[in-house]
Design a protein around this motif. Structure first.
Motif, PDB file in Angstrom:
ATOM      1  N   PRO A 224       0.820  -1.366   0.023  1.00 41.02           N
ATOM      2  CA  PRO A 224       0.028   0.011  -0.055  1.00 41.02           C
ATOM      3  C   PRO A 224       0.726   1.158   0.063  1.00 41.02           C
ATOM      4  CG  PRO A 224      -0.840  -1.338   1.623  1.00 41.02           C
ATOM      5  CD  PRO A 224       0.443  -2.233   1.125  1.00 41.02           C
ATOM      6  N   GLU A 233       4.096   6.302  -2.019  1.00 35.70           N
ATOM      7  CA  GLU A 233       2.624   6.171  -1.450  1.00 35.70           C
ATOM      8  C   GLU A 233       1.824   6.659  -2.973  1.00 35.70           C
ATOM      9  OE1 GLU A 233      -0.690   8.508   1.369  1.00 35.70           O
ATOM     10  OE2 GLU A 233       1.267   9.255   1.102  1.00 35.70           O
ATOM     11  N   LEU A 239      -5.448   2.590  -5.379  1.00 36.66           N
ATOM     12  CA  LEU A 239      -5.525   1.150  -4.645  1.00 36.66           C
ATOM     13  C   LEU A 239      -7.090   0.983  -4.633  1.00 36.66           C
ATOM     14  CD1 LEU A 239      -3.363   1.717  -1.502  1.00 36.66           C
ATOM     15  CD2 LEU A 239      -2.922   0.115  -3.550  1.00 36.66           C
ATOM     16  N   ALA A 255      -2.472  -7.350  -0.053  1.00 34.90           N
ATOM     17  CA  ALA A 255      -1.802  -6.107   0.408  1.00 34.90           C
ATOM     18  C   ALA A 255      -0.445  -6.794   1.178  1.00 34.90           C
ATOM     19  CB  ALA A 255      -2.569  -5.660   1.475  1.00 34.90           C
ATOM     20  N   GLU A 257       1.427  -5.840   3.848  1.00 37.22           N
ATOM     21  CA  GLU A 257       1.782  -4.877   4.777  1.00 37.22           C
ATOM     22  C   GLU A 257       2.864  -5.249   5.661  1.00 37.22           C
ATOM     23  OE1 GLU A 257      -0.305  -2.247   5.895  1.00 37.22           O
ATOM     24  OE2 GLU A 257      -2.269  -2.439   4.765  1.00 37.22           O
ATOM     25  N   CYS A 271      -3.773   0.204   4.307  1.00 38.00           N
ATOM     26  CA  CYS A 271      -4.865  -0.083   3.484  1.00 38.00           C
ATOM     27  C   CYS A 271      -6.061   0.740   4.091  1.00 38.00           C
ATOM     28  CB  CYS A 271      -5.210  -1.408   3.136  1.00 38.00           C
ATOM     29  SG  CYS A 271      -4.225  -2.297   2.053  1.00 38.00           S
TER      30      CYS A 271
END
Length: 449
Positions: A224, A233, A239, A255, A257, A271
């Motif tokens: 993300p 970003e 997304l 995702a 993460e 997210c």
């Protein structure tokens, strides 16, 4: 150990004990294992790392986003001590134990979405990413995987194929696993205002379609906010548009993460900033306060697709790591560290955007919460300047501040302070960083901020 929370240099960097250990390392450790800092750690706590010579460094790296709750966080230490006295290992696949189940329950509760979930535990981020791919392939009966420019997903054969950066992660290690297609990421600093998030998503989907039919794709895997790729970003809307396309085409939205999870970005998971609910979430790093643990959490129908025995590993969900994870999660929730991460982000971005206004070599300041990047460029351009990033980081190291670099071109400074750091210590670290940037270019000094 109660470590005074201030910077202190009692020797040069590196000091004599670190130099002696470096000589031993050179004779014993494989050349391919690199290190950012020239010093050897002895202790760490809060926002400070102490080396073997007694130098105290402000830690703006958190072991690459691992010690989010602080090094040697009290709850984590106590939980591990209690568990190590009970038992260190049984292998969950032989004799299960409550800690593994409790971690799975916590992750099922914390990850985005209120649907029924399951969790499987592993050791490293790369291992979890690879297992997420296995799960997606098993559930869909499809082989293909879509990933993105600048992505970093690990160092196994499959995750090297998924990782974008060639050197040092892939060079000389091929051939790699197949069935991986790559799409352009939304990169606002380089895309410019003409390419917003939805437009970037259309561009990415068009590229994926050129390489593979949607019905051949098992999963789309994305960070993300990218980590090693430069803390990129995506623009708002990118997304959600990808997640919507995945749902419409039966592609599992994964995702990654690993670096963004567990309060790091000012949300429990990155997210959440755009309300995206992944099918599968991959976690590691900040999950267990410094102990090796990773996980895949997701929709129960997907997670239950592999056959019995198809998921697991000897050390996956080690009881010590599970105890640490439960304590780290308790620390995040009890200490309101999600809000603390957001406050740290406000402090850092305010200061760093001042640097950007004062110095044309600072091309971009971006990120969320306690995950902030400074992209350095040739003055007034978007041309990467990796030499400047290396010089600034090295200068900060010499002044007692741990700063990491990243980015496909190596021109990004990344700041990942532990959420236990004080405002005063963080401000001092940023002062050193600003001074290090100014010192690298006497012909173009940054104005005081």
């Amino acid at each position: 150990m109660d470590i005074p929370q201030h910077r202190l240099l009692v020797t040069g960097v590196p000091g004599p004990r670190s130099l002696r250990l470096a000589a031993r390392r050179a004779a014993a450790v494989a050349f391919g294992v690199g290190s950012t800092m020239p010093v050897f750690a002895a202790h760490a706590g809060g926002g400070v790392l102490v080396d073997v010579d007694g130098n105290q460094f402000i830690d703006l790296g958190s072991g690459i986003a691992v010690t989010t709750v602080g090094a040697s966080a009290p709850r984590v230490v106590a939980a591990v001590q209690e568990q190590v006295a009970a038992f260190t290992h049984t292998c969950f696949m032989v004799t299960p134990y409550e800690g593994y189940v409790a971690v799975a329950e916590a992750l099922n509760r914390l990850t985005p979405g209120r649907h029924e979930k399951r969790t499987a535990l592993f050791n490293s981020g790369a291992e979890a990413v690879e297992n997420a791919v296995k799960i997606a392939r098993s559930a869909t009966g499809r082989p293909g995987i879509a990933v993105f420019d600048h992505a970093y997903h690990g160092r196994t054969n499959l995750t090297m194929a998924m990782t974008a950066k060639e050197t040092p992660y892939k060079q000389g290690f091929g051939p790699f696993a197949g069935e991986v297609v790559r799409a352009p990421l939304s990169y606002p600093f380089r895309d410019g205002p003409a390419v917003d998030g939805p437009a970037a998503a259309i561009r990415a989907i068009d590229e994926i379609r050129r390489q593979a039919a949607a019905e051949d794709l098992a999963a789309l895997v994305i960070e993300p906010i990218q980590g090693e790729g430069g803390f990129i970003e995506p623009a708002p809307g990118f997304l959600p548009a990808l997640a919507s396309w995945c749902r419409a085409n039966g592609v599992v939205f994964v995702a990654d993460e690993v670096q963004t999870g567990f309060a790091r970005t000012g949300a429990m998971f990155a997210c959440e900033h755009e309300g995206v609910v992944p099918d599968l979430v991959v976690t590691a790093k900040g999950i267990a306060g410094g102990l090796p643990l990773s996980a895949v959490t997701g929709r129960a129908d997907l997670m239950d697709a592999p056959q019995v025995g198809g998921l697991g590993g000897t050390y996956g969900g080690n009881p010590l790591a599970c105890a640490a994870a439960l304590a780290a999660i308790e620390t995040v929730e009890a200490g309101e560290l999600v809000a603390r991460a957001a406050a740290i982000g406000d402090l850092m971005t305010t200061r760093l955007r001042g640097l950007r206004a004062a110095d044309p070599r600072v091309g971009d300041v971006r990120g969320r919460g306690a995950m902030i990047a400074v992209e350095l460029v040739e003055p007034g351009t978007t041309t990467p300047d990796p030499a400047l990033a290396r010089a600034v980081a090295a200068a900060a190291h010499q002044q007692g501040v741990i700063v990491l670099t990243c980015g496909t071109d190596g021109n990004v400074l990344r700041l990942l302070p532990p959420l236990s750091i004080s405002d005063d210590l963080l401000t001092e670290g940023l002062d050193v960083l600003a001074g290090s940037l100014a010192a690298t270019s006497p012909l173009c000094p940054a104005r005081p901020v």
